[in-house]
Motif scaffolding. Structure first.
Motif, PDB file in Angstrom:
ATOM      1  N   GLU A   1     -60.638   1.230 -18.204  1.00  0.00           N
ATOM      2  CA  GLU A   1     -60.556   2.651 -18.519  1.00  0.00           C
ATOM      3  C   GLU A   1     -59.292   3.018 -19.292  1.00  0.00           C
ATOM      4  N   PHE A   2     -58.167   2.426 -18.916  1.00  0.00           N
ATOM      5  CA  PHE A   2     -56.897   2.878 -19.475  1.00  0.00           C
ATOM      6  C   PHE A   2     -56.255   1.932 -20.494  1.00  0.00           C
ATOM      7  N   TYR A   3     -56.662   0.676 -20.528  1.00  0.00           N
ATOM      8  CA  TYR A   3     -55.971  -0.276 -21.381  1.00  0.00           C
ATOM      9  C   TYR A   3     -56.767  -0.738 -22.603  1.00  0.00           C
ATOM     10  N   MET A   4     -57.992  -0.343 -22.746  1.00  0.00           N
ATOM     11  CA  MET A   4     -58.785  -0.809 -23.882  1.00  0.00           C
ATOM     12  C   MET A   4     -58.512  -0.025 -25.167  1.00  0.00           C
ATOM     13  N   VAL A   5     -57.851   1.101 -25.104  1.00  0.00           N
ATOM     14  CA  VAL A   5     -57.450   1.913 -26.250  1.00  0.00           C
ATOM     15  C   VAL A   5     -58.607   2.043 -27.261  1.00  0.00           C
ATOM     16  N   PRO A   6     -59.677   2.689 -26.846  1.00  0.00           N
ATOM     17  CA  PRO A   6     -60.850   2.758 -27.720  1.00  0.00           C
ATOM     18  C   PRO A   6     -60.599   3.433 -29.062  1.00  0.00           C
ATOM     19  N   GLU A   7     -59.653   4.384 -29.118  1.00  0.00           N
ATOM     20  CA  GLU A   7     -59.415   5.045 -30.408  1.00  0.00           C
ATOM     21  C   GLU A   7     -58.935   4.067 -31.474  1.00  0.00           C
ATOM     22  N   MET A   8     -58.314   2.969 -31.067  1.00  0.00           N
ATOM     23  CA  MET A   8     -57.877   1.962 -32.035  1.00  0.00           C
ATOM     24  C   MET A   8     -59.059   1.141 -32.546  1.00  0.00           C
ATOM     25  N   LEU A   9     -60.152   1.137 -31.794  1.00  0.00           N
ATOM     26  CA  LEU A   9     -61.269   0.248 -32.103  1.00  0.00           C
ATOM     27  C   LEU A   9     -62.501   0.976 -32.630  1.00  0.00           C
ATOM     28  N   THR A  10     -62.461   2.301 -32.723  1.00  0.00           N
ATOM     29  CA  THR A  10     -63.668   3.073 -33.018  1.00  0.00           C
ATOM     30  C   THR A  10     -64.262   2.805 -34.391  1.00  0.00           C
ATOM     31  N   LYS A  11     -63.473   2.464 -35.376  1.00  0.00           N
ATOM     32  CA  LYS A  11     -64.012   2.267 -36.720  1.00  0.00           C
ATOM     33  C   LYS A  11     -64.527   0.856 -36.957  1.00  0.00           C
ATOM     34  N   MET A  12     -64.396   0.025 -35.942  1.00  0.00           N
ATOM     35  CA  MET A  12     -64.904  -1.338 -36.035  1.00  0.00           C
ATOM     36  C   MET A  12     -66.190  -1.449 -35.243  1.00  0.00           C
ATOM     37  N   ASP A  13     -66.949  -2.461 -35.525  1.00  0.00           N
ATOM     38  CA  ASP A  13     -68.170  -2.737 -34.775  1.00  0.00           C
ATOM     39  C   ASP A  13     -67.767  -3.541 -33.539  1.00  0.00           C
ATOM     40  N   LEU A  14     -67.317  -2.840 -32.498  1.00  0.00           N
ATOM     41  CA  LEU A  14     -66.855  -3.491 -31.278  1.00  0.00           C
ATOM     42  C   LEU A  14     -68.062  -4.002 -30.507  1.00  0.00           C
ATOM     43  N   ARG A  15     -68.177  -5.305 -30.430  1.00  0.00           N
ATOM     44  CA  ARG A  15     -69.358  -5.945 -29.848  1.00  0.00           C
ATOM     45  C   ARG A  15     -69.208  -6.199 -28.347  1.00  0.00           C
ATOM     46  N   LEU A  16     -68.146  -6.888 -27.949  1.00  0.00           N
ATOM     47  CA  LEU A  16     -67.900  -7.216 -26.549  1.00  0.00           C
ATOM     48  C   LEU A  16     -66.404  -7.106 -26.260  1.00  0.00           C
ATOM     49  N   THR A  17     -66.086  -6.707 -25.047  1.00  0.00           N
ATOM     50  CA  THR A  17     -64.695  -6.684 -24.617  1.00  0.00           C
ATOM     51  C   THR A  17     -64.576  -7.461 -23.309  1.00  0.00           C
ATOM     52  N   ALA A  18     -63.359  -7.873 -23.009  1.00  0.00           N
ATOM     53  CA  ALA A  18     -63.106  -8.566 -21.744  1.00  0.00           C
ATOM     54  C   ALA A  18     -61.680  -8.297 -21.306  1.00  0.00           C
ATOM     55  N   ALA A  19     -61.490  -8.365 -20.003  1.00  0.00           N
ATOM     56  CA  ALA A  19     -60.150  -8.293 -19.429  1.00  0.00           C
ATOM     57  C   ALA A  19     -60.011  -9.494 -18.498  1.00  0.00           C
ATOM     58  N   PHE A  20     -58.977 -10.261 -18.738  1.00  0.00           N
ATOM     59  CA  PHE A  20     -58.724 -11.460 -17.949  1.00  0.00           C
ATOM     60  C   PHE A  20     -57.434 -11.293 -17.161  1.00  0.00           C
ATOM     61  N   ALA A  21     -57.374 -11.928 -16.006  1.00  0.00           N
ATOM     62  CA  ALA A  21     -56.105 -11.993 -15.282  1.00  0.00           C
ATOM     63  C   ALA A  21     -55.141 -12.792 -16.146  1.00  0.00           C
ATOM     64  N   GLY A  22     -53.891 -12.446 -16.056  1.00  0.00           N
ATOM     65  CA  GLY A  22     -52.916 -13.085 -16.926  1.00  0.00           C
ATOM     66  C   GLY A  22     -52.026 -14.079 -16.221  1.00  0.00           C
ATOM     67  N   LYS A  23     -50.932 -14.331 -16.867  1.00  0.00           N
ATOM     68  CA  LYS A  23     -49.917 -15.246 -16.357  1.00  0.00           C
ATOM     69  C   LYS A  23     -48.594 -14.495 -16.381  1.00  0.00           C
ATOM     70  N   LEU A  24     -47.879 -14.562 -15.291  1.00  0.00           N
ATOM     71  CA  LEU A  24     -46.561 -13.959 -15.222  1.00  0.00           C
ATOM     72  C   LEU A  24     -45.620 -14.981 -14.604  1.00  0.00           C
ATOM     73  N   ALA A  25     -44.754 -15.530 -15.419  1.00  0.00           N
ATOM     74  CA  ALA A  25     -43.768 -16.500 -14.953  1.00  0.00           C
ATOM     75  C   ALA A  25     -42.413 -15.795 -14.921  1.00  0.00           C
ATOM     76  N   LEU A  26     -42.065 -15.265 -13.773  1.00  0.00           N
ATOM     77  CA  LEU A  26     -40.846 -14.460 -13.676  1.00  0.00           C
ATOM     78  C   LEU A  26     -39.592 -15.239 -14.051  1.00  0.00           C
ATOM     79  N   ASP A  27     -39.595 -16.550 -13.858  1.00  0.00           N
ATOM     80  CA  ASP A  27     -38.435 -17.355 -14.264  1.00  0.00           C
ATOM     81  C   ASP A  27     -38.249 -17.366 -15.775  1.00  0.00           C
ATOM     82  N   ASP A  28     -39.327 -17.093 -16.526  1.00  0.00           N
ATOM     83  CA  ASP A  28     -39.252 -17.072 -17.990  1.00  0.00           C
ATOM     84  C   ASP A  28     -38.972 -15.684 -18.550  1.00  0.00           C
TER      85      ASP A  28
END
Length: 177
Positions: free
Chosen positions: A100-127
């Motif tokens: 809902e909040f991170y896909m920023v649809p207004e940035m993508l509206t003029k493109m033919d947006l076919r599929l989106t995905a959200a994946f868990a990430g990596k956070l290495a606090l030592d880095d």
């Protein structure tokens, strides 16, 4: 079919996601170029665009936003597949929040947006330097303390499955010269 996999990255995790997606697309016969958006000087000659960015401080990296703004006229009407990575998806209700909040649809509206995905990430606090740690903690909008997400939470099977969906959808595209 010629595919550009364009990614933004802060610490290298997105590079690995982009390459994993490209390997799946290549296995399905696509000609794939994988490139950091900071190094892209044109988007001509590609039939399909797969783009991705991690979420930092509740938003996309500025590099991906700049890339889309710079090349929006050439990307208009082109098939686009878009992914983000974010540790927030691991929280209860996190996936819905991210979509809902991170896909920023207004940035993508003029493109033919076919599929989106959200994946868990990596956070290495030592880095992560102390300034970025402070920013992460101060701006994190989730319920769990960000340090509880110290580690690699990317689900490679999920990433490959989404790339497989992209490859299948690409087969339905009518690409003209």
């Amino acid at each position: 079919m010629k595919v550009l996999v364009a990614y933004a990255t802060a610490h290298g995790s997105s590079v690995e996601i982009a390459h994993t997606i490209s390997e799946v697309l290549k296995a399905q016969g696509a000609q794939v170029t994988v490139e950091d958006v900071r190094n892209i000087t044109h988007v001509n000659g590609y039939d399909v665009y797969v783009m991705g960015t991690p979420i930092h401080a509740g938003t996309w990296l500025p590099e991906i936003k700049g890339f889309i703004r710079a090349y929006q006229p050439q990307l208009e009407g082109k098939p686009v597949y878009f992914w983000i990575s974010c540790v927030r998806v691991m929280e209860e209700g996190g996936m819905e929040h991210v979509k809902e909040f991170y896909m920023v649809p207004e940035m993508l509206t003029k493109m033919d947006l076919r599929l989106t995905a959200a994946f868990a990430g990596k956070l290495a606090l030592d880095d992560v330097d102390w300034h970025e740690r402070w920013t992460l903690a101060a701006r994190y909008d989730g319920n769990a303390w960000p340090s509880s997400f110290d580690g690699d939470f990317r689900d490679w099977d999920k990433i490959k499955a989404w790339a497989g969906e992209v490859a299948e959808d690409m087969k339905t595209l009518q690409i003209t010269g």
